[in-house]
Design a protein around this motif. Structure first.
Motif, short mmCIF file in Angstrom:
data_model
loop_
_atom_site.label_atom_id
_atom_site.label_comp_id
_atom_site.label_asym_id
_atom_site.label_seq_id
_atom_site.Cartn_x
_atom_site.Cartn_y
_atom_site.Cartn_z
N UNK A 153 7.86 31.03 18.43
CA UNK A 153 6.64 31.66 18.92
C UNK A 153 6.02 30.75 19.97
N UNK A 154 5.63 31.34 21.10
CA UNK A 154 4.90 30.63 22.14
C UNK A 154 3.43 31.04 22.06
N UNK A 155 2.53 30.08 22.26
CA UNK A 155 1.09 30.36 22.22
C UNK A 155 0.41 29.73 23.43
N UNK A 156 -0.45 30.50 24.09
CA UNK A 156 -1.28 29.99 25.20
C UNK A 156 -2.64 30.64 25.13
N UNK A 157 -3.68 29.86 25.41
CA UNK A 157 -5.04 30.42 25.43
C UNK A 157 -5.29 31.27 26.67
N UNK A 158 -4.46 31.11 27.72
CA UNK A 158 -4.63 31.89 28.93
C UNK A 158 -4.76 31.02 30.16
N UNK A 159 -5.16 31.63 31.26
CA UNK A 159 -5.26 30.93 32.54
C UNK A 159 -6.43 29.96 32.60
N UNK A 160 -7.38 30.07 31.66
CA UNK A 160 -8.52 29.16 31.58
C UNK A 160 -8.64 28.60 30.17
N UNK A 161 -9.24 27.45 30.06
CA UNK A 161 -9.64 26.94 28.75
C UNK A 161 -10.57 27.97 28.11
N UNK A 162 -10.35 28.27 26.85
CA UNK A 162 -11.11 29.36 26.22
C UNK A 162 -12.61 29.07 26.13
N UNK A 163 -12.99 27.80 26.01
CA UNK A 163 -14.41 27.48 25.95
C UNK A 163 -15.05 27.58 27.33
N UNK A 164 -14.35 27.15 28.36
CA UNK A 164 -14.85 27.31 29.72
C UNK A 164 -14.94 28.78 30.09
N UNK A 165 -13.99 29.55 29.60
CA UNK A 165 -14.01 30.99 29.86
C UNK A 165 -15.21 31.67 29.23
N UNK A 166 -15.70 31.10 28.13
CA UNK A 166 -16.80 31.75 27.39
C UNK A 166 -18.17 31.25 27.80
N UNK A 167 -18.33 29.93 28.08
CA UNK A 167 -19.65 29.34 28.21
C UNK A 167 -19.85 28.69 29.58
N UNK A 168 -21.10 28.71 30.05
CA UNK A 168 -21.47 28.11 31.32
C UNK A 168 -21.79 26.63 31.13
N UNK A 169 -22.18 25.98 32.23
CA UNK A 169 -22.60 24.58 32.16
C UNK A 169 -23.83 24.41 31.27
N UNK A 170 -24.64 25.45 31.14
CA UNK A 170 -25.83 25.40 30.27
C UNK A 170 -25.52 25.85 28.85
N UNK A 171 -24.22 26.04 28.57
CA UNK A 171 -23.74 26.49 27.27
C UNK A 171 -24.25 27.89 26.92
N UNK A 172 -24.53 28.68 27.94
CA UNK A 172 -24.87 30.09 27.74
C UNK A 172 -23.60 30.93 27.84
N UNK A 173 -23.59 32.04 27.14
CA UNK A 173 -22.42 32.91 27.18
C UNK A 173 -22.29 33.58 28.55
N UNK A 174 -21.07 33.60 29.05
CA UNK A 174 -20.82 34.29 30.31
C UNK A 174 -20.83 35.80 30.07
#
Length: 631
Positions: A76-97
Motif C-alpha cells: 500500500x502506498x500512502x500520500x497526504x497529497x500535493x500539500x502538507x495536510x496542515x498547511x492545506x487546512x490552516x493559515x498563518x493565523x491558524x484559521x481554517x482556510x
C-alpha cells in the motif's frame, strides 16, 4: 483519451483484474496529470507493468473506502497529497482556510489532519503487516524530528508516528521502481532498507552515517535542534551526501543518501506517459477540481531548484540539481495538447519550480555534487554559475511555431538575479515582454531589507529594481501595457519592525501597494522554520529576532499596506514603536498623515513652515497621498 486507473471494484472488473498489485491512498482528488502526484505515480506504476488502483480522499472515519478494492498483492502506498495536510487546512493565523483547490468544487474537509498518519493507521488496522510505503511532500519534509507550527511543538520523525515500513523522500519514481521490483521478487520489506531516497527505522545505527542529535535532544534544546538541522542539510546531495541517523527512543530513523536525479530520457518518459490531463469524471457532478484549471495546459519542463530560498521546500524535496526535459519531448507534448478538445491556443506555462532554470548551475554539480557551504545565487551569484537563457529562448520560439498555438506564457517563478547574471539576459527580457507575459509578471523579491534578504537567501533589492527597469523599457519597446507584481513576505525570522518600515519605504518609493501580503508560515523542514523555532541561524549560530505574537505580525503586515485606511491605527502604532514618527506627517516621504487630533495644529502651520516635519528648510507639499489616512 486513455482510461483512468481503477478507483473502485467495478473499474477493476472492467479490466479483468481480480487483485491489485499496489493500492495508492491519497489525500488529493484523483487528477490524471503529471503535476499531480497521484496521477503521476499511478501512471508510472502502470508503465512498469503493475496493477495499481487509486483511493482518493477516503473517508478516514471508517474502513469502507479503504477496503473498496480489496487487499493489494504487494503493498500500500500512502500520500497526504500535493500539500502538507496542515498547511492545506490552516493559515498563518491558524484559521481554517475556506478553499481547497485539490478537492471537489474547492470544498474543505475532505482530508484529515496529519493525513499520512491517519491513513497509515487505517491500513495497519485493516491489513496488519502488509508492506506500507509513504511519500509526498508531507512525509518528505517531516522525515526528521521537526517543529510543527500548528501544534507549536517538536514532533517525532514521520516514520516513528505513521508506522510505515519505508518513507520515500523527494520525487519517487526511481525509488518506487526499485522497491516494487524487489517486493515482486519476494524480498521481505524489512530487507529493502538501503534504497537511495528512502528512510527506514532501525534498531541499530548503521556504520558510515552522520548521526545528528536525537529527537529527545532537539525537543528539549533549541540549540540542538539547530545543530541537527545544519548537519542533516549538509547531506542532501545525491553525489556526495551520506546517510543520516537520528535516534528516537531506543531506535534510529535512518535516511539513506538521496536518489540520483532523473536523466533527460527518464524525465521525458515520465512526462509523456498517457495522461488524460483531466480530473476523474466522478467529480464532474460536484463541480470538478479547481487545481486542474491552471495546469491543464501547462508544460512541466524542469525539476529541482538551486535558488534555495530559505522558506521554500522545493530544493529540499526535489533537490538542487536541475533536471530538464528535451526540446523534442516538450514539443511533442505541445502538439498533443493542441488536439485536446478544450485547448484554445494558449499554453499557460512552460517551467517548473523556477521557470528559467533549464540546466545545472555549473558543470561541477553533475560530477561532484552541490557545494556544501555555498549557494549558487545567494548572497551573490557564484563565479562558477553558468547563467544562460539562449536554449530557453530557442525552445520558446519553437513552441510559438507549433500549429494551433497562439500564445505561450511563462507563469512559473523567474529568478531575476539569474537573468541579470546572464551576459545576454536582456535578450531574454526582450523575448519575455514581447511574447510571454499575460499582462502581469509575478516575481518574488520578498523583502527590501538586506539583512532579511540574506536570511531568506534572496538577492539585494537593487537587483529587483534593475530588473523592473529593464522589464518596463522592454515593455515600452513592445508597445504593450504590462506590469511586474512582486510577492512579499511579512514577519520572516530576523525581520524587526525597523526592517518592516524599510520595506514600507521601498514600496512608497516604488508607488506600489500590494493587494495581498503573505505572512510567513513555518512549514515543516525548511531553513526559515528552523530559524523561527530556535531563534538561531543554524548556518552561523547567530541569534535572531523572531516576530511571533499576533499583534506584531499584524503591525508588520499593515506596514506593507499602509495606504489602506483600515490599517491606519496599526501603521501609526508600528511607526511609533520603531521610532519612526518622522514618517507621520504631511511630507511626501511620510507614510501616513497625523492623527485627527493633531491636524488643527499642523494646519495652522501651513501658513509658514511646518517645523514638526521639516528638515533643512525643505518646503512642504500638502494634500498628497489622500488615501493614506482615513477621514
Amino acid at each position: 483519451m486513455n482510461d483512468f486507473l481503477p478507483v473502485c471494484r467495478r473499474d477493476m472488473e472492467r479490466r479483468g483484474w481480480e487483485q491489485l498489485d499496489f493500492l495508492f491512498i491519497t489525500g488529493d482528488a484523483y487528477v490524471d496529470h503529471p503535476t499531480f502526484a497521484n496521477g503521476l505515480i499511478a501512471r508510472w506504476m502502470e508503465y512498469l507493468g503493475y496493477r495499481i488502483g487509486v483511493i482518493a480522499q477516503p473517508d478516514w472515519r471508517s474502513r469502507r473506502d479503504f477496503e473498496a478494492m480489496g487487499e493489494p498483492r504487494l503493498a500500500v502506498f500512502v500520500s497526504a497529497g500535493n500539500l502538507d495536510s496542515m498547511l492545506n487546512k490552516l493559515t498563518a493565523s491558524r484559521n481554517k482556510r475556506g478553499h481547497d483547490a485539490y478537492s471537489p468544487n474547492g470544498e474543505t474537509g475532505h482530508r484529515p489532519d496529519r493525513a499520512t498518519i491517519v491513513y497509515c493507521n487505517r491500513v495497519r488496522e485493516i491489513w496488519g503487516t502488509k508492506p506500507l510505503v509513504v511519500g509526498g511532500i508531507e512525509a518528505s519534509m517531516r522525515r526528521f524530528s521537526h517543529y510543527d507550527y500548528w501544534s507549536d511543538r517538536v514532533r517525532r520523525p514521520m516514520l516513528a508516528d505513521c508506522k510505515a515500513d519505508l518513507l520515500i523522500y523527494g520525487m519517487g519514481e526511481l525509488q518506487l521502481k526499485e522497491i516494487a521490483a524487489r517486493l515482486d521478487a519476494g524480498v521481505p520489506v524489512r530487507e529493502i532498507d538501503l534504497v537511495p531516497g528512502t528512510c527506514v527505522m532501525k534498531k541499530f545505527k548503521p556504520e558510515d552515517c552522520v548521526e545528528i542529535p536525537s529527537y529527545e535532544a532537539v525537543a528539549a534544546d533549541k540549540a540542538a535542534y539547530a545543530e541537527a538541522f545544519r548537519l542533516q542539510s549538509l547531506e542532501q546531495d545525491p553525489i556526495r551526501g551520506a546517510a543520516v541517523a537520528q535516534k528516537v527512543g531506543d531506535r534510529y530513523m535512518v535516511q539513506n543518501r538521496p536518489m540520483r536525479p532523473l536523466t533527460t530520457a527518464e524525465f521525458d518518459l515520465v512526462n509523456e506517459l498517457p495522461f488524460t490531463r483531466e480530473a476523474h469524471p466522478m467529480y464532474d457532478r460536484c463541480g470538478g477540481i479547481p487545481a486542474i484549471e491552471e495546469v491543464r495546459f501547462s508544460i512541466n519542463s524542469t525539476r529541482g531548484c538551486f535558488g534555495s530560498c530559505a522558506f521554500c521546500a522545493i530544493h529540499a524535496h526535489q533537490g538542487r540539481i536541475i533536471q530538464a526535459r528535451s526540446d523534442e519531448s516538450i514539443l511533442r507534448e505541445a502538439r498533443e495538447m493542441t488536439r485536446h478538445p478544450k485547448f484554445k491556443g494558449y499554453i499557460h506555462d512552460v517551467g517548473g519550480p523556477t521557470g528559467n532554470f533549464r540546466a545545472p548551475a555549473c558543470e561541477d554539480q553533475l560530477r561532484r555534487g552541490c557545494c556544501r557551504h555555498r549557494q549558487c545565487l545567494s548572497p551573490k551569484p557564484c563565479p562558477r554559475l553558468r547563467a544562460t537563457h539562449r536554449e530557453f529562448i530557442r525552445l520558446l520560439e519553437k513552441l510559438r511555431a507549433v500549429p494551433g498555438v497562439k500564445k505561450v506564457f511563462l507563469r512559473s517563478g523567474l529568478r531575476y538575479d539569474y537573468i541579470l547574471a546572464d551576459p545576454e539576459g536582456e535578450k531574454f527580457i526582450e523575448a519575455l515582454c514581447r511574447h510571454h507575459v499575460s499582462g502581469q509578471l509575478r516575481v518574488a523579491p520578498e523583502h527590501a531589507s538586506l539583512r532579511v534578504l540574506r536570511l531568506m537567501g534572496k538577492p539585494p533589492i537593487e537587483e529587483y529594481v534593475r530588473f523592473k527597469k529593464l522589464f518596463e523599457e522592454a515593455t515600452r519597446r513592445a508597445g504593450k501595457e504590462q506590469y511586474v507584481l512582486p510577492y512579499l513576505i511579512s514577519s520572516h525570522p530576523g525581520c524587526t519592525l525597523k526592517d518592516a518600515v524599510e520595506l514600507a519605504e521601498f514600496l512608497r518609493d516604488q508607488r506600489f501597494t500590494p493587494e495581498q501580503v503573505q505572512d510567513f508560515i513555518p512549514t515543516p523542514g525548511s531553513l526559515s522554520t528552523c530559524m523561527f523555532y530556535t531563534g538561531l541561524d543554524p548556518t552561523t549560530g547567530e541569534k535572531l529576532y523572531v516576530p511571533r505574537g499576533g499583534r506584531e505580525k499584524a503591525l508588520q503586515r499593515a506596514l506593507l499596506q499602509y495606504r489602506q485606511p483600515e490599517n491606519y491605527d496599526l501603521v501609526a502604532e508600528a511607526l511609533r514603536k520603531a521610532g519612526r514618527e518622522d514618517l507621520i506627517g504631511w511630507n511626501e516621504r511620510c507614510l501616513i498623515r497625523p492623527p485627527k487630533k493633531n491636524r488643527q495644529r499642523i494646519s495652522a502651520g501651513r501658513k509658514g513652515l511646518n517645523t514638526s516635519f521639516a528638515s533643512g528648510g525643505e518646503k512642504r507639499k500638502y494634500g498628497q497621498h489622500t488615501r493614506r489616512n482615513p477621514d
